[in-house]
Design a protein around this motif. Sequence first.
Motif, PDB file in Angstrom:
ATOM      1  N   GLY A   9      -3.188  40.251  -6.317  1.00 30.08           N
ATOM      2  CA  GLY A   9      -3.880  40.629  -4.792  1.00 30.08           C
ATOM      3  C   GLY A   9      -3.377  40.239  -3.810  1.00 30.08           C
ATOM      4  O   GLY A   9      -3.158  41.054  -2.862  1.00 30.08           O
ATOM      5  N   LEU A  10      -2.281  39.797  -4.361  1.00 32.48           N
ATOM      6  CA  LEU A  10      -1.305  38.947  -4.139  1.00 32.48           C
ATOM      7  C   LEU A  10      -0.549  39.732  -3.890  1.00 32.48           C
ATOM      8  O   LEU A  10       0.300  39.789  -2.973  1.00 32.48           O
ATOM      9  CB  LEU A  10      -0.671  37.950  -4.515  1.00 32.48           C
ATOM     10  N   VAL A  11       0.068  40.364  -4.137  1.00 31.49           N
ATOM     11  CA  VAL A  11       0.716  41.896  -3.885  1.00 31.49           C
ATOM     12  C   VAL A  11       0.515  42.702  -4.526  1.00 31.49           C
ATOM     13  O   VAL A  11       1.001  43.598  -5.567  1.00 31.49           O
ATOM     14  CB  VAL A  11       2.545  41.205  -4.574  1.00 31.49           C
ATOM     15  N   CYS A  12      -0.766  43.261  -4.472  1.00 32.92           N
ATOM     16  CA  CYS A  12      -1.267  44.120  -4.697  1.00 32.92           C
ATOM     17  C   CYS A  12      -0.901  45.352  -4.709  1.00 32.92           C
ATOM     18  O   CYS A  12      -0.575  45.995  -4.069  1.00 32.92           O
ATOM     19  CB  CYS A  12      -3.374  44.543  -3.861  1.00 32.92           C
ATOM     20  N   LEU A  13      -0.213  45.749  -6.121  1.00 37.79           N
ATOM     21  CA  LEU A  13      -0.886  46.700  -6.369  1.00 37.79           C
ATOM     22  C   LEU A  13      -1.510  47.708  -6.596  1.00 37.79           C
ATOM     23  O   LEU A  13      -2.134  48.384  -6.408  1.00 37.79           O
ATOM     24  CB  LEU A  13      -0.021  47.133  -7.713  1.00 37.79           C
ATOM     25  N   ALA A  14      -0.809  49.271  -5.983  1.00 39.40           N
ATOM     26  CA  ALA A  14      -2.343  50.315  -7.040  1.00 39.40           C
ATOM     27  C   ALA A  14      -1.457  51.619  -6.798  1.00 39.40           C
ATOM     28  O   ALA A  14      -1.072  51.211  -8.204  1.00 39.40           O
ATOM     29  CB  ALA A  14      -2.534  50.697  -5.123  1.00 39.40           C
ATOM     30  N   ILE A  15      -2.555  52.183  -7.139  1.00 33.47           N
ATOM     31  CA  ILE A  15      -2.549  53.581  -8.304  1.00 33.47           C
ATOM     32  C   ILE A  15      -1.486  53.962  -8.003  1.00 33.47           C
ATOM     33  O   ILE A  15      -0.532  53.957  -6.850  1.00 33.47           O
ATOM     34  CB  ILE A  15      -3.576  54.954  -7.765  1.00 33.47           C
ATOM     35  N   ALA A  16       0.059  54.998  -9.287  1.00 36.11           N
ATOM     36  CA  ALA A  16       1.250  54.681  -8.871  1.00 36.11           C
ATOM     37  C   ALA A  16       0.995  56.244  -8.056  1.00 36.11           C
ATOM     38  O   ALA A  16       0.292  57.224  -8.685  1.00 36.11           O
ATOM     39  CB  ALA A  16       1.106  55.547 -10.160  1.00 36.11           C
ATOM     40  N   ASP A  31       1.741  33.653   0.277  1.00 40.40           N
ATOM     41  CA  ASP A  31       1.656  32.074   0.913  1.00 40.40           C
ATOM     42  C   ASP A  31       0.539  31.396   0.807  1.00 40.40           C
ATOM     43  O   ASP A  31      -0.112  30.370   0.363  1.00 40.40           O
ATOM     44  CB  ASP A  31       2.978  31.895   1.584  1.00 40.40           C
ATOM     45  N   GLU A  32      -0.376  32.677   2.261  1.00 39.88           N
ATOM     46  CA  GLU A  32      -1.733  31.750   2.021  1.00 39.88           C
ATOM     47  C   GLU A  32      -2.717  32.058   1.295  1.00 39.88           C
ATOM     48  O   GLU A  32      -3.472  31.049   1.713  1.00 39.88           O
ATOM     49  CB  GLU A  32      -2.235  32.701   3.544  1.00 39.88           C
ATOM     50  N   LYS A  37      -7.422  27.743  -2.149  1.00 39.10           N
ATOM     51  CA  LYS A  37      -7.931  27.872  -3.808  1.00 39.10           C
ATOM     52  C   LYS A  37      -9.052  28.600  -2.944  1.00 39.10           C
ATOM     53  O   LYS A  37      -9.420  29.530  -4.394  1.00 39.10           O
ATOM     54  CB  LYS A  37      -7.916  26.418  -4.837  1.00 39.10           C
ATOM     55  N   ARG A  38      -9.783  28.606  -2.337  1.00 41.61           N
ATOM     56  CA  ARG A  38     -10.898  28.997  -1.829  1.00 41.61           C
ATOM     57  C   ARG A  38     -10.483  30.593  -1.521  1.00 41.61           C
ATOM     58  O   ARG A  38     -11.283  31.390  -1.876  1.00 41.61           O
ATOM     59  CB  ARG A  38     -11.387  28.697  -0.424  1.00 41.61           C
ATOM     60  N   LEU A  39      -9.594  31.076  -1.343  1.00 39.83           N
ATOM     61  CA  LEU A  39      -8.936  32.384  -0.986  1.00 39.83           C
ATOM     62  C   LEU A  39      -8.677  32.329  -2.519  1.00 39.83           C
ATOM     63  O   LEU A  39      -8.540  33.953  -2.693  1.00 39.83           O
ATOM     64  CB  LEU A  39      -7.639  32.977  -0.383  1.00 39.83           C
ATOM     65  N   LEU A  40      -7.919  31.959  -3.285  1.00 35.14           N
ATOM     66  CA  LEU A  40      -7.215  32.275  -4.696  1.00 35.14           C
ATOM     67  C   LEU A  40      -8.236  32.806  -5.643  1.00 35.14           C
ATOM     68  O   LEU A  40      -8.395  34.205  -6.385  1.00 35.14           O
ATOM     69  CB  LEU A  40      -6.473  31.523  -4.939  1.00 35.14           C
ATOM     70  N   GLY A  41      -8.721  31.683  -5.287  1.00 39.22           N
ATOM     71  CA  GLY A  41      -9.889  31.799  -7.084  1.00 39.22           C
ATOM     72  C   GLY A  41     -11.166  33.627  -6.163  1.00 39.22           C
ATOM     73  O   GLY A  41     -10.858  34.126  -7.924  1.00 39.22           O
ATOM     74  N   PRO A  42     -11.480  33.782  -5.610  1.00 43.07           N
ATOM     75  CA  PRO A  42     -11.891  35.317  -5.750  1.00 43.07           C
ATOM     76  C   PRO A  42     -11.053  36.711  -6.337  1.00 43.07           C
ATOM     77  O   PRO A  42     -11.625  37.238  -7.211  1.00 43.07           O
ATOM     78  CB  PRO A  42     -12.322  35.567  -4.383  1.00 43.07           C
ATOM     79  N   ARG A  84       6.236  37.442  -9.081  1.00 38.59           N
ATOM     80  CA  ARG A  84       7.125  36.294  -9.984  1.00 38.59           C
ATOM     81  C   ARG A  84       6.194  34.992  -8.926  1.00 38.59           C
ATOM     82  O   ARG A  84       6.466  34.092  -9.739  1.00 38.59           O
ATOM     83  CB  ARG A  84       8.729  36.791  -9.298  1.00 38.59           C
ATOM     84  N   LYS A  85       6.503  35.227  -7.718  1.00 39.04           N
ATOM     85  CA  LYS A  85       5.838  33.769  -6.907  1.00 39.04           C
ATOM     86  C   LYS A  85       4.679  34.046  -7.447  1.00 39.04           C
ATOM     87  O   LYS A  85       4.283  31.565  -7.935  1.00 39.04           O
ATOM     88  CB  LYS A  85       6.433  34.401  -6.177  1.00 39.04           C
ATOM     89  N   VAL A  86       3.761  34.635  -7.457  1.00 38.23           N
ATOM     90  CA  VAL A  86       1.989  33.842  -8.180  1.00 38.23           C
ATOM     91  C   VAL A  86       2.196  33.634  -9.454  1.00 38.23           C
ATOM     92  O   VAL A  86       1.945  32.648  -9.768  1.00 38.23           O
ATOM     93  CB  VAL A  86       1.139  35.292  -8.109  1.00 38.23           C
ATOM     94  N   VAL A  87       3.241  34.556 -10.262  1.00 32.78           N
ATOM     95  CA  VAL A  87       2.668  34.370 -11.832  1.00 32.78           C
ATOM     96  C   VAL A  87       3.723  32.062 -11.585  1.00 32.78           C
ATOM     97  O   VAL A  87       3.094  31.410 -12.114  1.00 32.78           O
ATOM     98  CB  VAL A  87       3.546  34.296 -12.398  1.00 32.78           C
ATOM     99  N   LYS A  88       4.291  32.440 -11.115  1.00 29.98           N
ATOM    100  CA  LYS A  88       5.023  30.947 -11.384  1.00 29.98           C
ATOM    101  C   LYS A  88       4.536  29.735 -10.447  1.00 29.98           C
ATOM    102  O   LYS A  88       3.969  28.555 -11.268  1.00 29.98           O
ATOM    103  CB  LYS A  88       6.258  30.996 -10.351  1.00 29.98           C
TER     104      LYS A  88
END
Length: 123
Positions: A9-16, A31-32, A37-42, A84-88
């Motif tokens: 969501g973090l770079v939330c992609l959407a419908i093509a 980054d936020e 973790k309270r934001l990431l978990g959901p 890339r940032k999220v997966v890393k």
Amino acid sequence: MKLLVLCLGLVCLAIAEDNKYTDRYDNINIDEILANKRLLGPYVKCLLGQGRCTPEGKELKNTIRDAMTTSCEKCTEQQRKGARKVVKHLKEKEPEYWNQIKAKYDPGDKFQESYEAFLARDD
């Protein structure tokens, strides 16, 4: 997985549209989210089908499998960087999340070579 890249969501992609994912969510502060973790978990729960999804989480959930299988070819430049940032981050700091996402979206490691190559690139 690289996409969970697509950023949690973090770079939330959407419908093509026009062979690209929507850029509507490209300005999300990844980054936020990763730092809290309270934001990431959901977002992770949304991707795993274990919780409610925000609009950007829903877009990510709808596109993550396609992005993984195509090495993010429909991603914007911002989405590629975010993925890339999220997966890393997930691999290094939240491996339990990474393993769950990988198990759901690439259970047989069918796309692993493709997304690992994507993650290693700088483009």
